[in-house]
Design an enzyme around this catalytic site. Structure first.
Site, PDB file in Angstrom:
ATOM      1  N   GLU A  82       0.884  -1.178   0.000  1.00  0.00           N
ATOM      2  CA  GLU A  82       0.000   0.000   0.000  1.00  0.00           C
ATOM      3  C   GLU A  82       0.909   1.212   0.000  1.00  0.00           C
ATOM      4  O   GLU A  82       1.444   1.602   1.042  1.00  0.00           O
ATOM      5  CB  GLU A  82      -0.891  -0.021   1.258  1.00  0.00           C
ATOM      6  CG  GLU A  82      -1.835  -1.217   1.341  1.00  0.00           C
ATOM      7  CD  GLU A  82      -3.018  -1.107   0.397  1.00  0.00           C
ATOM      8  OE1 GLU A  82      -3.331   0.010  -0.059  1.00  0.00           O
ATOM      9  OE2 GLU A  82      -3.638  -2.148   0.108  1.00  0.00           O
ATOM     10  N   CYS A 127      -2.151   9.725   2.480  1.00  0.00           N
ATOM     11  CA  CYS A 127      -1.723   9.106   1.221  1.00  0.00           C
ATOM     12  C   CYS A 127      -2.693   9.354   0.080  1.00  0.00           C
ATOM     13  O   CYS A 127      -2.294   9.405  -1.071  1.00  0.00           O
ATOM     14  CB  CYS A 127      -1.514   7.615   1.422  1.00  0.00           C
ATOM     15  SG  CYS A 127      -2.966   6.795   2.084  1.00  0.00           S
TER      16      CYS A 127
HETATM   17  P1  NAD Z   1       8.142   4.605   5.024  1.00  0.00           P
HETATM   18  O1  NAD Z   1       8.211   3.798   3.785  1.00  0.00           O
HETATM   19  O2  NAD Z   1       9.289   5.474   5.353  1.00  0.00           O
HETATM   20  O3  NAD Z   1       7.942   3.650   6.307  1.00  0.00           O
HETATM   21  C1  NAD Z   1       6.935   2.671   6.371  1.00  0.00           C
HETATM   22  C2  NAD Z   1       7.384   1.534   7.270  1.00  0.00           C
HETATM   23  O4  NAD Z   1       8.554   0.922   6.750  1.00  0.00           O
HETATM   24  C3  NAD Z   1       7.719   1.949   8.697  1.00  0.00           C
HETATM   25  O5  NAD Z   1       7.165   1.009   9.588  1.00  0.00           O
HETATM   26  C4  NAD Z   1       9.228   1.934   8.729  1.00  0.00           C
HETATM   27  O6  NAD Z   1       9.738   1.597   9.994  1.00  0.00           O
HETATM   28  C5  NAD Z   1       9.584   0.869   7.712  1.00  0.00           C
HETATM   29  N1  NAD Z   1      10.845   1.140   7.020  1.00  0.00           N
HETATM   30  C6  NAD Z   1      11.356   2.350   6.677  1.00  0.00           C
HETATM   31  N2  NAD Z   1      12.530   2.199   6.037  1.00  0.00           N
HETATM   32  C7  NAD Z   1      12.773   0.868   5.972  1.00  0.00           C
HETATM   33  C8  NAD Z   1      13.818   0.070   5.424  1.00  0.00           C
HETATM   34  N3  NAD Z   1      14.866   0.627   4.824  1.00  0.00           N
HETATM   35  N4  NAD Z   1      13.735  -1.268   5.532  1.00  0.00           N
HETATM   36  C9  NAD Z   1      12.680  -1.840   6.132  1.00  0.00           C
HETATM   37  N5  NAD Z   1      11.663  -1.140   6.677  1.00  0.00           N
HETATM   38  C10 NAD Z   1      11.694   0.190   6.601  1.00  0.00           C
HETATM   39  O7  NAD Z   1       6.775   5.408   4.919  1.00  0.00           O
HETATM   40  P2  NAD Z   1       6.175   6.478   5.922  1.00  0.00           P
HETATM   41  O8  NAD Z   1       7.041   7.697   5.902  1.00  0.00           O
HETATM   42  O9  NAD Z   1       5.856   5.858   7.216  1.00  0.00           O
HETATM   43  O10 NAD Z   1       4.786   6.818   5.215  1.00  0.00           O
HETATM   44  C11 NAD Z   1       4.681   7.728   4.175  1.00  0.00           C
HETATM   45  C12 NAD Z   1       4.459   7.050   2.846  1.00  0.00           C
HETATM   46  O11 NAD Z   1       3.489   6.042   2.983  1.00  0.00           O
HETATM   47  C13 NAD Z   1       3.917   7.981   1.794  1.00  0.00           C
HETATM   48  O12 NAD Z   1       4.533   7.696   0.562  1.00  0.00           O
HETATM   49  C14 NAD Z   1       2.435   7.657   1.740  1.00  0.00           C
HETATM   50  O13 NAD Z   1       1.813   7.952   0.533  1.00  0.00           O
HETATM   51  C15 NAD Z   1       2.466   6.203   2.004  1.00  0.00           C
HETATM   52  N6  NAD Z   1       1.200   5.772   2.581  1.00  0.00           N
HETATM   53  C16 NAD Z   1       0.419   4.940   1.862  1.00  0.00           C
HETATM   54  C17 NAD Z   1      -0.798   4.547   2.387  1.00  0.00           C
HETATM   55  C18 NAD Z   1      -1.718   3.621   1.651  1.00  0.00           C
HETATM   56  O14 NAD Z   1      -2.659   3.150   2.271  1.00  0.00           O
HETATM   57  N7  NAD Z   1      -1.493   3.324   0.398  1.00  0.00           N
HETATM   58  C19 NAD Z   1      -1.206   5.006   3.643  1.00  0.00           C
HETATM   59  C20 NAD Z   1      -0.354   5.852   4.324  1.00  0.00           C
HETATM   60  C21 NAD Z   1       0.849   6.222   3.800  1.00  0.00           C
END
Ligand code: NAD
Length: 453
Positions: A207, A241
């Site tokens: 997602e 998002c």
């Molecule tokens: P992110 O990708 O930075 O982090 C998401 C998760 O991944 C967190 O739990 C984090 O700890 C983990 N993570 C981060 N880096 C990692 C790595 N290198 N290896 C493994 N795990 C890792 O995203 P965010 O900043 O939490 O959220 C923002 C993004 O999420 C935006 O792009 C937004 O559009 C998207 N988003 C999508 C939805 C949806 O339902 N489609 C909902 C909310 C947010």
């Protein structure tokens, strides 16, 4: 982590989670735990980014409760084996499909709606009969802590547990063998998760995000458009998002649209103390967003306060696709407005960008609506509204292309966490000799006839 996964696998293999009564009981427990501890949950999120009780309830807890209620109501129908037609070659037989849980699931959450994005997939995973390890985002640390505390107090870790942590812990978790990984977050991290899943051939749902456009055509009801669009954009200070990332507006209504948006922002009176505005989640995102505000293009707002991680609701005008603000998902309270003079050309321009998570169409003309909905590919969206599609559990929620793969909410969530086992069930009272030796042309003729039906 290996130990937790192995405990969950043993529990899953005990067959306990396959009982519908067990799943229903766990859904009820989750509902009760969240409801009884609402105060704790609300206080934690306020500490993280000043998100008010009103907004947390309306945009997070209410949606989780709705998912639970929906799952409780429809679970027995979703879990029932389904009869399908049988072809003549197999006569006499019946055919059916048995939904079965996948097993031990990893759910990784994002920070912007920490409760909803963690618990809604968990509801689907429980309903489908899986065990769950939830890894919430570490960025809102108070919400992560409270989720860990509540879940470890009320659930057996062999069934459902929370692992707190950031990149290091998630990387360690990803080395384990899961039966499903469900990830919400950014596209770059989504690629890391997908690769980790591929190593063990684990199915992955992603997602993700993207630049979600809104089209405002010349026929749109401008007052209503501005009201709904402004609300959806500045909710959670644009850290949503499915918020409108940018607006494509017909030049004939641009001035009227901009004025109407300004009026709506002023009417809303966005401020922390009015409980209708939140902080930018951290300094890194604050700096990134502040640098996207091109002062020459500010139509409204543009003020920032680093000490409070505050960015005023901001509208940029005369924006084009080459501007910095149009290069990546904004994920903050900045709304670029791009003027167009020809709808088909505007659609073509958007079509060249990666497929977004959402698209919003403001129009009163069926021809314009159809043209946009039929031409562009995107996760989901709304006509004459923004964001509210997420509140309907009957609409599968998910992206396409770079905005994600797979979907959830309601039955879509149940399907995402299930395998559909296909069964051909033969009767013993007849066995035609056609496929057995000795083979002959006559038998082949009959086989051809059977396959015609
Ligand atoms: P992110 O990708 O930075 O982090 C998401 C998760 O991944 C967190 O739990 C984090 O700890 C983990 N993570 C981060 N880096 C990692 C790595 N290198 N290896 C493994 N795990 C890792 O995203 P965010 O900043 O939490 O959220 C923002 C993004 O999420 C935006 O792009 C937004 O559009 C998207 N988003 C999508 C939805 C949806 O339902 N489609 C909902 C909310 C947010």
């Amino acid at each position: 982590m290996h130990e937790i996964v192995s405990k969950q696998r043993t529990f899953f293999n005990s067959q306990k989670t396959k009982e519908l009564s067990f799943r229903l009981q766990q859904l009820k427990t989750l509902e009760k735990v969240l409801k009884q501890n609402e105060k704790l949950l609300l206080e934690a999120i306020y500490k993280d980014f000043k998100k008010s009780s009103f907004e947390t309830y309306a945009t997070e807890l209410a949606l989780v409760y709705q998912e639970i209620a929906h799952a409780k109501k429809y679970l027995s129908a979703w879990a029932r084996p389904k009869r399908v037609a049988t072809n003549w070659v197999n006569f006499p037989a019946k055919s059916y499909i048995i939904p079965e849980p996948l097993g031990v699931c990893l759910v990784i959450g994002a920070w912007n709606y920490p409760y909803n994005l963690s618990f809604s997939p968990v509801v689907a995973a429980i309903a489908a009969g899986n065990t769950i390890i939830l890894k919430p985002s570490e960025i809102p640390s108070e919400t992560s802590k409270v989720m860990y505390q509540l879940i470890s107090e009320h659930f057996d870790e062999a069934f459902f547990t929370v692992v707190e942590g950031g990149v290091a812990e998630t990387t360690e978790l990803l080395k384990q063998k899961f039966d499903k990984i469900f990830f919400t977050g950014s596209t770059p991290v989504g690629k890391i998760i997908y690769k980790a899943g591929a190593e063990q051939l684990t199915p992955v749902t992603l997602e993700l995000g993207g630049k979600s456009p809104a089209f405002v055509t010349a026929s749109a009801n401008i007052t209503m458009t501005a009201k709904r669009l402004v609300w959806g954009k500045f909710l959670n200070a644009g850290q949503t998002c499915i918020a409108t990332d940018y607006v494509m507006v017909d030049k004939a209504v641009e001035a009227k649209f901009l004025e109407a948006c300004k009026r709506e922002i002023e009417k809303a009176n966005y401020a922390f103390e009015n409980n209708n505005y939140v902080q930018i989640i951290n300094d890194k995102n604050f700096e990134r967003l502040a640098s996207l505000i091109d002062t020459d293009k500010v139509y409204y707002g543009g003020n920032t306060d680093a000490s409070q991680r505050y960015i005023e609701p901001t509208i940029l005008q005369n924006v084009d696709f080459e501007d910095a603000v149009m290069q990546d998902e904004i994920f903050g309270p900045i709304l670029p407005v791009i003027r167009y003079s020809n709808l088909s050309e505007a659609i073509q321009k958007v079509q060249q960008l990666p497929k977004p998570l959402s698209c919003y169409v403001f129009t009163t003309k069926a021809s314009e609506r159809k043209q946009i909905l039929n031409t562009l590919s995107f996760g989901g969206g709304a006509v004459n509204d923004t964001v509210m599609q997420i509140t309907n559990s009957s609409l599968p929620f998910g992206g396409v292309g770079l905005s994600g793969m797979g979907s959830y909410h309601g039955e879509a969530g149940f399907k995402t966490f299930s395998h559909y086992k296909s069964i051909l069930h033969k009767a013993n009272w007849l066995e035609l000799p056609l496929k057995y030796s000795p083979l002959s042309n006559k038998k082949l003729w009959w086989i051809k006839q059977f396959f015609k039906f």
